[in-house]
Design a protein around this motif. Structure first.
Motif, PDB file in Angstrom:
ATOM      1  N   ARG A 166       0.836  -1.203   0.000  1.00 15.21           N
ATOM      2  CA  ARG A 166       0.000   0.000   0.000  1.00 15.21           C
ATOM      3  C   ARG A 166       0.874   1.258   0.000  1.00 15.21           C
ATOM      4  NH1 ARG A 166      -2.695  -4.110   1.660  1.00 15.21           N
ATOM      5  NH2 ARG A 166      -4.964  -4.198   1.879  1.00 15.21           N
ATOM      6  N   CYS A 167       1.960   1.221   0.752  1.00 13.32           N
ATOM      7  CA  CYS A 167       2.858   2.390   0.802  1.00 13.32           C
ATOM      8  C   CYS A 167       3.477   2.650  -0.572  1.00 13.32           C
ATOM      9  CB  CYS A 167       3.950   2.188   1.854  1.00 13.32           C
ATOM     10  SG  CYS A 167       3.333   2.293   3.542  1.00 13.32           S
ATOM     11  N   GLU A 168       3.785   1.561  -1.286  1.00 13.46           N
ATOM     12  CA  GLU A 168       4.310   1.729  -2.651  1.00 13.46           C
ATOM     13  C   GLU A 168       3.321   2.503  -3.504  1.00 13.46           C
ATOM     14  OE1 GLU A 168       6.156  -1.399  -5.021  1.00 13.46           O
ATOM     15  OE2 GLU A 168       6.297  -2.617  -3.215  1.00 13.46           O
ATOM     16  N   ALA A 169       2.036   2.120  -3.392  1.00 15.17           N
ATOM     17  CA  ALA A 169       0.993   2.790  -4.189  1.00 15.17           C
ATOM     18  C   ALA A 169       0.888   4.276  -3.827  1.00 15.17           C
ATOM     19  CB  ALA A 169      -0.345   2.093  -3.985  1.00 15.17           C
ATOM     20  N   PHE A 170       1.266   4.611  -2.615  1.00 17.97           N
ATOM     21  CA  PHE A 170       1.247   6.009  -2.177  1.00 17.97           C
ATOM     22  C   PHE A 170       2.530   6.760  -2.568  1.00 17.97           C
ATOM     23  CE2 PHE A 170      -2.404   7.094   0.483  1.00 17.97           C
ATOM     24  CZ  PHE A 170      -3.058   5.871   0.547  1.00 17.97           C
ATOM     25  N   GLY A 171       3.440   6.059  -3.229  1.00 12.74           N
ATOM     26  CA  GLY A 171       4.674   6.713  -3.689  1.00 12.74           C
ATOM     27  C   GLY A 171       5.714   6.906  -2.602  1.00 12.74           C
ATOM     28  N   LEU A 172       5.619   6.149  -1.527  1.00  8.48           N
ATOM     29  CA  LEU A 172       6.580   6.290  -0.431  1.00  8.48           C
ATOM     30  C   LEU A 172       7.809   5.415  -0.665  1.00  8.48           C
ATOM     31  CD1 LEU A 172       3.887   6.038   2.361  1.00  8.48           C
ATOM     32  CD2 LEU A 172       5.225   8.078   1.848  1.00  8.48           C
ATOM     33  N   THR A 173       8.938   5.860  -0.165  1.00  6.52           N
ATOM     34  CA  THR A 173      10.153   5.046  -0.184  1.00  6.52           C
ATOM     35  C   THR A 173      10.099   4.129   1.036  1.00  6.52           C
ATOM     36  OG1 THR A 173      11.317   6.891  -1.163  1.00  6.52           O
ATOM     37  CG2 THR A 173      12.683   5.164  -0.183  1.00  6.52           C
ATOM     38  N   ILE A 174      10.439   2.848   0.827  1.00  4.36           N
ATOM     39  CA  ILE A 174      10.219   1.865   1.894  1.00  4.36           C
ATOM     40  C   ILE A 174      11.520   1.182   2.309  1.00  4.36           C
ATOM     41  CG2 ILE A 174       8.993  -0.272   2.485  1.00  4.36           C
ATOM     42  CD1 ILE A 174       7.036   0.660   0.101  1.00  4.36           C
ATOM     43  N   ALA A 175      11.688   1.075   3.622  1.00  6.89           N
ATOM     44  CA  ALA A 175      12.789   0.289   4.179  1.00  6.89           C
ATOM     45  C   ALA A 175      12.188  -0.628   5.240  1.00  6.89           C
ATOM     46  CB  ALA A 175      13.823   1.210   4.804  1.00  6.89           C
ATOM     47  N   TYR A 176      12.969  -1.603   5.698  1.00  6.27           N
ATOM     48  CA  TYR A 176      12.437  -2.476   6.754  1.00  6.27           C
ATOM     49  C   TYR A 176      13.533  -2.963   7.673  1.00  6.27           C
ATOM     50  CZ  TYR A 176      14.112  -6.721   4.336  1.00  6.27           C
ATOM     51  OH  TYR A 176      14.894  -7.682   3.750  1.00  6.27           O
ATOM     52  N   HIS A 177      13.095  -3.332   8.887  1.00 14.87           N
ATOM     53  CA  HIS A 177      14.002  -3.953   9.842  1.00 14.87           C
ATOM     54  C   HIS A 177      13.351  -5.217  10.387  1.00 14.87           C
ATOM     55  CE1 HIS A 177      16.592  -4.733  13.265  1.00 14.87           C
ATOM     56  NE2 HIS A 177      15.523  -4.728  14.035  1.00 14.87           N
ATOM     57  N   GLY A 178      14.130  -6.262  10.482  1.00 18.08           N
ATOM     58  CA  GLY A 178      13.699  -7.512  11.108  1.00 18.08           C
ATOM     59  C   GLY A 178      14.966  -8.191  11.578  1.00 18.08           C
ATOM     60  N   ARG A 179      14.821  -9.421  12.061  1.00 16.90           N
ATOM     61  CA  ARG A 179      16.030 -10.071  12.584  1.00 16.90           C
ATOM     62  C   ARG A 179      16.973 -10.484  11.468  1.00 16.90           C
ATOM     63  NH1 ARG A 179      12.507 -14.102  16.006  1.00 16.90           N
ATOM     64  NH2 ARG A 179      11.443 -13.925  14.013  1.00 16.90           N
ATOM     65  N   SER A 180      16.417 -10.657  10.266  1.00 14.26           N
ATOM     66  CA  SER A 180      17.315 -10.982   9.152  1.00 14.26           C
ATOM     67  C   SER A 180      16.783 -10.411   7.843  1.00 14.26           C
ATOM     68  CB  SER A 180      17.489 -12.502   9.043  1.00 14.26           C
ATOM     69  OG  SER A 180      16.229 -13.103   9.005  1.00 14.26           O
ATOM     70  N   GLU A 181      17.702 -10.269   6.888  1.00 16.48           N
ATOM     71  CA  GLU A 181      17.333  -9.741   5.572  1.00 16.48           C
ATOM     72  C   GLU A 181      16.530 -10.796   4.817  1.00 16.48           C
ATOM     73  OE1 GLU A 181      20.656  -8.271   3.379  1.00 16.48           O
ATOM     74  OE2 GLU A 181      19.365  -7.360   1.864  1.00 16.48           O
ATOM     75  N   GLN A 182      15.527 -10.365   4.076  1.00 18.15           N
ATOM     76  CA  GLN A 182      14.685 -11.312   3.339  1.00 18.15           C
ATOM     77  C   GLN A 182      15.043 -11.290   1.859  1.00 18.15           C
ATOM     78  OE1 GLN A 182      10.466 -11.117   4.295  1.00 18.15           O
ATOM     79  NE2 GLN A 182      10.912 -10.081   6.225  1.00 18.15           N
ATOM     80  N   LYS A 183      15.145 -12.496   1.303  1.00 17.08           N
ATOM     81  CA  LYS A 183      15.478 -12.603  -0.129  1.00 17.08           C
ATOM     82  C   LYS A 183      14.286 -12.152  -0.985  1.00 17.08           C
ATOM     83  CE  LYS A 183      19.040 -16.108  -0.383  1.00 17.08           C
ATOM     84  NZ  LYS A 183      19.030 -16.827   0.919  1.00 17.08           N
ATOM     85  N   GLY A 184      14.584 -11.520  -2.106  1.00 15.47           N
ATOM     86  CA  GLY A 184      13.536 -11.179  -3.071  1.00 15.47           C
ATOM     87  C   GLY A 184      12.664 -10.008  -2.661  1.00 15.47           C
ATOM     88  N   VAL A 185      13.055  -9.303  -1.618  1.00 16.22           N
ATOM     89  CA  VAL A 185      12.281  -8.139  -1.173  1.00 16.22           C
ATOM     90  C   VAL A 185      12.940  -6.877  -1.736  1.00 16.22           C
ATOM     91  CG1 VAL A 185      11.777  -6.734   0.878  1.00 16.22           C
ATOM     92  CG2 VAL A 185      11.313  -9.191   0.907  1.00 16.22           C
TER      93      VAL A 185
END
Ligand code: NAP
Length: 324
Positions: free
Chosen positions: A164-183
């Protein structure tokens, strides 16, 4: 299955209670003062528990149910159930993932828009007659235009929020315990660093000891005076006293909160702040979605006692469905 005795730990949806009552011998956990006698008399016969965030299913409680096979939790978040204890003790835990993902993501975006564009304050302005009395609602200091969000916990709901944030034109980052492939979003191994780099921090992290107060004073300082916090995950993830201080002294600009540390109690200091948005934990709260969640609670219990295994077991009890 009428010989199987099931316990409901609180008032649950009629859809759940009616089906459990029709299929099994259903007991309701009585009020606290009568609980000991009930647990002594009925506890030894209980084989399944239907529960939700309203009841703490700790090891002390489960130990009083020696025949317990399955705890079916209403909700994807199951931090009120000690699944880490249940697993090694042979007790299956199920939750209600997926069926609520899109609803919660919708609510998250609603909360984001309400907070950034001060929509609830604008409505209060209109209803109080100030549009007529004082003129137009003041222009908002914040906007989503050209902004970036950092999502804490890019799981099922986190990904639906990101879409949904993509559709709003926002730049997206994320944090979790590990990096996810294909994201396609930038990964931060460090939450403070992500908070420093983004305008808006959206938390959809689960509760429990691992995430307790991970959004603390340091993270809020890193988010900074133009920063906005949205919490749609669990209240325990945010150090609430630190958040109150950060909002009071404008260490951060604003917050939109659907979840709190001690629900349904919300600190007076938060209630008194006009520049933030507070919702009463309504993330999945439509009749449509709650019905699907309720049905999954029932279906998990029925599937288990039909010998078909769990439908949606949690990670700590990943018991398979039998083949065939
Ligand atoms: P999910 O698919 O299991 O995702 C959970 C995510 O949390 C995973 O991506 C995991 O990523 C991340 N995570 C777990 N421990 C972490 C830690 N210590 N630090 C950072 N990230 C961590 O669950 P979901 O279906 O998206 O639901 C997420 C949560 O939303 C639920 O647990 C519940 O508390 C909350 N929720 C709220 C509402 C509401 O009404 N407000 C409704 C539904 C759900 P890594 O494995 O990469 O760390």
């Amino acid at each position: 299955m009428k010989t199987i005795e099931v316990l409901a730990t609180g008032t649950m949806m009629p859809l759940i209670m009616e089906q459990l009552e029709a299929t099994f011998t259903l007991h309701r956990l009585p009020a606290a003062q009568d609980r000991d006698a009930f647990m002594a008399a009925v506890g030894p016969r209980i084989r399944a528990v239907a529960t939700g965030g309203h009841a703490k299913m700790d090891d002390a409680f489960m130990r009083r149910l020696p025949k317990l096979e399955i705890v079916a939790n209403f909700g994807v978040g199951y931090d009120s159930v000690d699944a880490a204890w249940a697993g090694p003790n042979g007790i299956l835990v199920t939750n209600t993932p997926d069926v609520l993902t899109e609803e919660v993501a919708d609510t998250a975006l609603g909360l984001l828009l309400m907070t950034v564009r001060e929509l609830s304050a604008a409505e209060r302005w209109l209803r109080a007659g100030q549009w007529v009395g004082k003129g137009p609602f003041p222009l908002t200091a914040h906007t989503l235009r050209g902004r970036s969000v950092g999502i804490l916990a890019l799981g099922r709901i986190g990904k639906a929020i990101a879409k949904r944030c993509e559709a709003f034109g926002l730049t997206i980052a994320y944090h979790g315990r590990s990096e996810q492939k294909g994201v396609p979003y930038r990964y931060y191994a460090n939450l403070v660093e992500m908070a420093r780099d983004v305008d808006i921090l959206i938390s959809v992290a689960p509760g429990g000891p691992d995430t307790f107060h991970i959004i603390d004073a340091e993270v809020l300082r890193a988010l900074g005076p133009q920063g906005i916090l949205i919490n749609i995950g669990r209240g325990s993830v945010v150090d609430e006293p630190a958040l109150i201080r950060a909002l009071k002294d404008r260490t951060i600009a604003s917050a939109g909160l659907d979840v709190f540390e001690n629900e349904p109690k919300v600190p007076e200091e938060l209630l008194a702040m006009e520049h933030i948005v507070l919702l009463p934990h309504v993330g999945s709260g439509s009749q449509h979605t709650r019905r699907l969640m309720g049905q999954l609670v029932v279906d998990n219990i029925v599937s288990w006692f039909s010998g078909k295994g769990p439908i949606t077991p949690v990670a700590e009890t990943p018991w398979p469905r039998p083949k065939g």
